[in-house]
Write an enzyme that holds these catalytic residues in place. Structure first.
Site, PDB file in Angstrom:
ATOM      1  N   PHE A 146      -1.309   2.964 -13.542  1.00 47.09           N
ATOM      2  CA  PHE A 146      -2.246   3.988 -13.051  1.00 47.09           C
ATOM      3  C   PHE A 146      -3.692   3.525 -13.062  1.00 47.09           C
ATOM      4  CE2 PHE A 146       1.079   6.102 -15.747  1.00 47.09           C
ATOM      5  CZ  PHE A 146       1.948   6.364 -14.719  1.00 47.09           C
ATOM      6  N   GLY A 156       5.346   0.526  -9.858  1.00 43.75           N
ATOM      7  CA  GLY A 156       6.233   1.673  -9.732  1.00 43.75           C
ATOM      8  C   GLY A 156       6.376   2.218  -8.319  1.00 43.75           C
ATOM      9  N   ARG A 214       1.756   5.836   8.912  1.00 44.55           N
ATOM     10  CA  ARG A 214       3.197   5.609   8.978  1.00 44.55           C
ATOM     11  C   ARG A 214       3.773   5.524   7.562  1.00 44.55           C
ATOM     12  NH1 ARG A 214       4.989   0.157  11.854  1.00 44.55           N
ATOM     13  NH2 ARG A 214       6.664   0.967  13.144  1.00 44.55           N
ATOM     14  N   GLN A 248       6.481   8.740  -4.884  1.00 43.55           N
ATOM     15  CA  GLN A 248       5.097   8.521  -5.299  1.00 43.55           C
ATOM     16  C   GLN A 248       4.326   9.822  -5.326  1.00 43.55           C
ATOM     17  OE1 GLN A 248       2.454   5.295  -4.501  1.00 43.55           O
ATOM     18  NE2 GLN A 248       3.791   4.690  -2.848  1.00 43.55           N
ATOM     19  N   LYS A 250      -1.631   4.015   5.853  1.00 44.47           N
ATOM     20  CA  LYS A 250      -2.863   4.323   5.121  1.00 44.47           C
ATOM     21  C   LYS A 250      -2.685   4.230   3.606  1.00 44.47           C
ATOM     22  CE  LYS A 250      -4.967   7.642   8.379  1.00 44.47           C
ATOM     23  NZ  LYS A 250      -5.214   9.102   8.530  1.00 44.47           N
ATOM     24  N   GLY A 251      -1.464   4.143   3.141  1.00 42.15           N
ATOM     25  CA  GLY A 251      -1.247   4.113   1.690  1.00 42.15           C
ATOM     26  C   GLY A 251      -0.983   5.499   1.160  1.00 42.15           C
ATOM     27  N   GLU A 254      -2.422   7.343  -4.235  1.00 39.35           N
ATOM     28  CA  GLU A 254      -3.399   8.162  -4.939  1.00 39.35           C
ATOM     29  C   GLU A 254      -3.729   9.497  -4.310  1.00 39.35           C
ATOM     30  OE1 GLU A 254      -6.264   5.102  -7.107  1.00 39.35           O
ATOM     31  OE2 GLU A 254      -5.236   4.365  -5.338  1.00 39.35           O
TER      32      GLU A 254
HETATM   33 MO1  MOS Z   1      -5.220   2.823  -9.154  1.00 42.85          MO
HETATM   34  S1  MOS Z   1      -6.558   3.851 -10.333  1.00 42.85           S
HETATM   35  O1  MOS Z   1      -6.296   2.222  -7.986  1.00 42.85           O
HETATM   36  O2  MOS Z   1      -4.425   1.710 -10.119  1.00 42.85           O
END
Ligand code: MOS
Length: 732
Positions: A235, A462, A622, A632, A695-696, A699
């Site tokens: 994290f 993860g 995507r 996630q 885009k990921g 987070e």
């Molecule tokens: Mo994350 S806080 O960019 O591992």
């Protein structure tokens, strides 16, 4: 059939559940000794004396190292991608100064862990202690400068517009310090071979750890080798290289044996970063129709005295909504604590909490539905940057999320919804996170037998990097995923950016795709130039790949497998680096968006809050693997439940001691706290972000969830709690 887009299970899943996957602390080396750190028990001052006489005579003890006998280390300047721009990292055992509670003051090396722990407990340290400054409010703050000069942003005249706004809210929001608390503690095994150092070390950024430790010891970078194939959660805490890595290497050199150092859970609260405490003022002004006329957002976060870690609290403010007058800035309060670091959507998670709670308060002041307020203020471009979004699906996210949640059945009045004696609250918030992309490399190799091998110095803490990269490689090569072996976590693999900022899919994925296309092109060239190949003489442009073979598009019977080509030709290898499209990044603003809806039940007598269900709808470009992406996002929601209702690291004001530095006292969500979590992805085809259109995901799920819960708690109880975590005592 394409591998991208399929919900493949984790390729490393069997290795994890059978224990075959090895984590940093499990790479035991021949003759290995064990290290235990002695941590400072005062919050500021200096070491007056260290008594190691008893410890040194205890069984199995090989060495006790402190500033009195530690080698003077080079500590050459080095600022990695993730290191604070201002200040200097902690130098271990180089002087007698104590900068924060828990700072390493000595290390014991012994034959066994028990012996090292026993001896560490026998060391007596005398301190000349002072009281540390821990306050972040009512103290002088620093502007977040340097590379964060953009911390101040303004358009229009927000203060004038605010004073004239017919409807306004103006409040301060606070967030406690949080520690990452992954299951796997930080661990390093260090082994020297002459002046070469091998580290098996928990890291989200093995190539940075390599360069950092080389700089600390004054070695050429290629004399340090870092291995980390698996990470048991991180994290953000494993992005930087913390002092224990240096300590393990000092110890190994001192006793001329491999040394293993695993931090205790308590030590995980001392020198491995944390989400800084923060306070934010958000003031919103609007017309009676709900149109925003003013946004003021000012934030302060803690940093250490020796480094400026910037929690970028207000980066989201300028683009989230349409508003002509916006002023935002964030600064730092230096305190006598260890340096904070990136943690689970650093900056955005905190900033979105403040702004989205303020939006909920504004909706209340306007007597307007919170969903309608957001839709009304939806911008057509990024008004902060004055350029279009590459894609922005917030409206779709809100509409699809609201429909799935059943938002239209909400009674808008606080305390109006009940289930027996429980108060029910429904809250929502917007989520957003930047679509980062940084240069990355990858290597691909085709062999006469066995799988295609693809490698990059990436990490998998993860999210499923092993699996998603396998899928990208499979499609680029035209191979089934089970014929691809993707490897990561070694500093001698092609360099990648940190495994953070949700940029792994965009950055490493693009490099993997490029490397695989490059090696495929080499295989095509080898085949069409070889009279023994059925493809001999064909034009490269006429060749396609599928099911492990290259074939002539117009004559599909003319085909040959990669294995046959590589068997005849010898292994074929290609390396590629891939950089973001800087031109596209200048023309477009690139972010993910989402909408989060939660239901809480609050016991009116006991103040206990339970999150009964949450729905998150995300527009992230995507989705490479819907199963992993969903996992996630629901995992991020669990983190958000912790942020909203449980997590806080409390400091003793007398000495800065984190008083609840254990898993018994630092609360995190457990199974009982986690009920129905639902994550959906809206269709989003973004042609600008990168070739993969991703885009990921990691987070964005941390943003939006905490304010959605806080807003639901308000809806349930009528009490507006503006400090996280929301505690039982806030509600009774
Ligand atoms: Mo994350 S806080 O960019 O591992």
């Amino acid at each position: 059939m394409n591998a991208i887009g399929r919900p493949l299970p984790r390729v490393e899943g069997a290795a994890k559940v059978t224990g075959a996957a090895r984590y940093a602390g499990e790479f035991d080396q021949p003759g290995q000794a064990h290290a235990v750190i002695v941590s400072a028990t005062v919050g500021l001052g200096r070491i007056a004396a260290i008594d190691v006489a008893t410890a040194q005579t205890l069984p199995g003890v090989l060495a006790v190292i402190s500033h009195l006998n530690a080698p003077k280390l080079a500590y050459s300047p080095h600022k990695g991608f993730i290191d604070p721009a201002h200040g200097e990292r902690l130098h271990v055992f180089q002087d007698d100064q104590i900068r924060f509670f828990g700072q390493p003051v000595a290390v014991v090396i012994a034959d066994t862990l028990d012996q090292a722990e026993h001896a560490a407990a026998a060391i007596h340290v005398d301190y000349a202690a002072r009281t540390p400054e821990l306050r972040i409010e009512g103290v002088e703050t620093l502007p977040a400068g340097g590379s964060h000069a953009s911390a101040y942003k303004a358009r229009g005249d927000a203060d004038a517009a605010l004073s004239q706004a017919p409807v306004k809210v103006d409040a301060v929001y606070r967030i406690a310090r949080e520690n990452h608390n992954p299951m796997e503690p930080h661990a390093t095994i260090a082994a020297w071979d002459g002046d070469r150092l091998h580290l098996w070390s928990k890291s989200q950024f093995v190539t940075n750890e390599q360069v950092e430790i080389a700089a600390v010891f004054g070695l050429p970078a290629d004399h340090v080798h870092v291995t980390c194939p698996f990470i048991g959660g991180a994290f953000g805490t494993a992005l930087r290289t913390w002092p224990h890595v240096t300590i393990a290497a000092i110890g190994a050199r001192h006793v001329n044996r491999a040394v293993k150092l695993v931090l205790t859970r308590r030590q995980m609260f001392y020198t491995t970063g944390h989400r800084p405490r923060s306070m934010q003022r958000v003031a919103l002004g609007a017309g009676t129709d709900g149109k925003l006329s003013a946004i003021v957002h000012e934030g302060t976060a803690e940093t250490s005295r020796y480094e400026q870690f910037v929690e970028a609290l207000t980066t989201i403010t300028s683009y989230l909504y349409s508003c002509p007058n916006v002023r935002s800035s964030h600064g730092l309060a230096p305190t006598d604590t260890s340096t904070p670091t990136y943690m689970r959507a650093p900056g955005e998670a905190s900033g979105v909490f403040a702004v989205e709670c303020a939006m909920d308060e504004l909706a209340g002041a306007l007597n307007m539905d919170p969903v309608s307020l957001r839709l009304l203020n939806e911008p057509s471009i990024d008004e902060g940057e004055n350029r279009p979004f590459s894609s922005r699906s917030l409206k779709d996210c809100i509409e699809q999320g609201a429909a799935r949640f059943g938002w239209s059945r909400r009674d808008p009045r606080p305390r109006a919804m009940r289930d027996g004696r429980l108060l029910i609250g429904w809250g929502m918030a917007t989520a957003t996170y930047p679509a980062f992309h940084a240069p990355a490399g990858a290597r691909a190799c085709l062999h006469g037998n066995g799988p295609a091998e693809v490698e990059a110095a990436a990490s998998d803490m993860g999210p499923g990097t092993y699996t998603s990269m396998t899928q990208v490689a499979a499609d680029a090569l035209g191979l089934p995923p089970e014929h691809v072996l993707f490897q990561l976590g070694r500093s001698d693999f092609p360099r990648t950016p940190p495994h953070g900022g949700s940029m792994t899919m965009a950055s490493v994925g693009s490099a993997v795709q490029a490397a695989c296309l490059a090696v495929r092109a080499k295989a095509v060239q080898a085949a069409i130039a070889d009279a023994r190949s059925p493809l001999f003489g064909a034009a490269a442009a006429d060749i396609d790949a599928a099911d492990g073979s290259l074939f002539v598009k117009s004559e599909p019977a003319r085909r040959e497998t990669y294995a046959t080509i590589a068997a005849r030709h010898g292994s074929i290898e290609a390396e590629a680096t891939c950089s973001p499209d800087e031109d596209a990044r200048k023309r477009f603003s690139m972010h993910s968006f989402g909408a989060v809806f939660t239901e809480v039940a609050v016991d009116p007598d006991l103040g206990i809050v339970r999150v009964r269900r949450a729905v998150g709808a995300y527009g992230c470009g995507r989705v490479i693997n819907p199963r992993l992406a969903r996992s996630q996002c629901t995992g991020g929601m669990v983190g958000g439940i912790g942020m909203a209702l449980m997590e806080q690291t409390l400091l003793d004001p007398r000495d800065g001691r984190p008083v609840n530095a254990s898993m018994a006292d630092y609360l995190v969500p457990v199974n009982l706290d986690v009920n129905e979590l639902d994550a959906i992805f809206v269709e989003e085809d973004d042609p600008h972000v990168n070739a993969l259109g991703v885009k990921g995901v990691g987070e964005i799920a941390l943003t939006g969830i905490a304010p959605a819960i806080a807003n639901a708690v308000y809806h349930a109880t009528g009490k507006r709690v503006r400090a996280l975590p929301i505690r039982i005592e806030d509600l009774i």
